[in-house]
Design a protein around this motif. Sequence first.
Motif, PDB file in Angstrom:
ATOM      1  N   SER A   4      -1.753   5.161   3.952  1.00 52.12           N
ATOM      2  CA  SER A   4      -2.987   4.453   4.354  1.00 52.12           C
ATOM      3  C   SER A   4      -2.154   3.249   4.681  1.00 52.12           C
ATOM      4  O   SER A   4      -2.849   2.040   5.674  1.00 52.12           O
ATOM      5  CB  SER A   4      -3.723   4.209   2.703  1.00 52.12           C
ATOM      6  N   LEU A   5      -1.188   2.832   4.279  1.00 52.74           N
ATOM      7  CA  LEU A   5      -0.913   0.891   5.091  1.00 52.74           C
ATOM      8  C   LEU A   5       0.139   1.333   6.157  1.00 52.74           C
ATOM      9  O   LEU A   5      -0.608   0.538   6.750  1.00 52.74           O
ATOM     10  CB  LEU A   5       0.198   0.727   3.690  1.00 52.74           C
ATOM     11  N   SER A   6       0.318   2.210   6.570  1.00 52.86           N
ATOM     12  CA  SER A   6       0.703   2.915   7.299  1.00 52.86           C
ATOM     13  C   SER A   6      -0.522   2.680   8.619  1.00 52.86           C
ATOM     14  O   SER A   6       0.401   2.328  10.009  1.00 52.86           O
ATOM     15  CB  SER A   6       1.814   3.885   7.796  1.00 52.86           C
ATOM     16  N   VAL A   7      -1.438   3.638   8.712  1.00 53.10           N
ATOM     17  CA  VAL A   7      -2.527   4.046   9.722  1.00 53.10           C
ATOM     18  C   VAL A   7      -3.557   2.400   9.360  1.00 53.10           C
ATOM     19  O   VAL A   7      -3.649   1.960  10.864  1.00 53.10           O
ATOM     20  CB  VAL A   7      -3.345   4.300   9.241  1.00 53.10           C
TER      21      VAL A   7
END
Length: 159
Positions: A4-7
């Motif tokens: 989720s952080l990467s996206v």
Amino acid sequence: MAVSLSVAGGFFLAAQRGSAPAPAARSTPHRRSRPLLHGGVLPLIGLHLGIGVFFGALQVSVTAFVVEHGQPGAAAPIFAVSSGSGLPAGWLYGLRRWRAAPAVHLLIATGDLIPATWLLLTSAHRFTSDAWWSSPAPRSHPLWRSSPSSPSRPSTPAS
């Protein structure tokens, strides 16, 4: 969590239109080619492969090293220092205004790291002697077996 952080970070960077370069006009007519085989894409793929192998091998080798020396609890502090030191080092490196070209920096860093790595490899037996590292685990690495200060220990068969 990591996905989720990467996206979210990817969408955040994609939304930043002010940092995008200006579109360039084509100087040559478009022809069908393989864009992944031109320019810096192949070296970039090799770089990413090398970094992935390094970080993958780092976790395995550090864990194996501390377990072999009878100190499995030492892996977590070693990983913490290794991971935590990169961020301040990057910040400090970025704060300085460099006068030389990046290629010169790469040449200097490579020239420093190769002898330093060779020095560590050739002097590993000095740092793993019994006077400095008291471990009941037998040393199985060839560099440690050749150490004159490390007494030979009989290996015990696994049960």
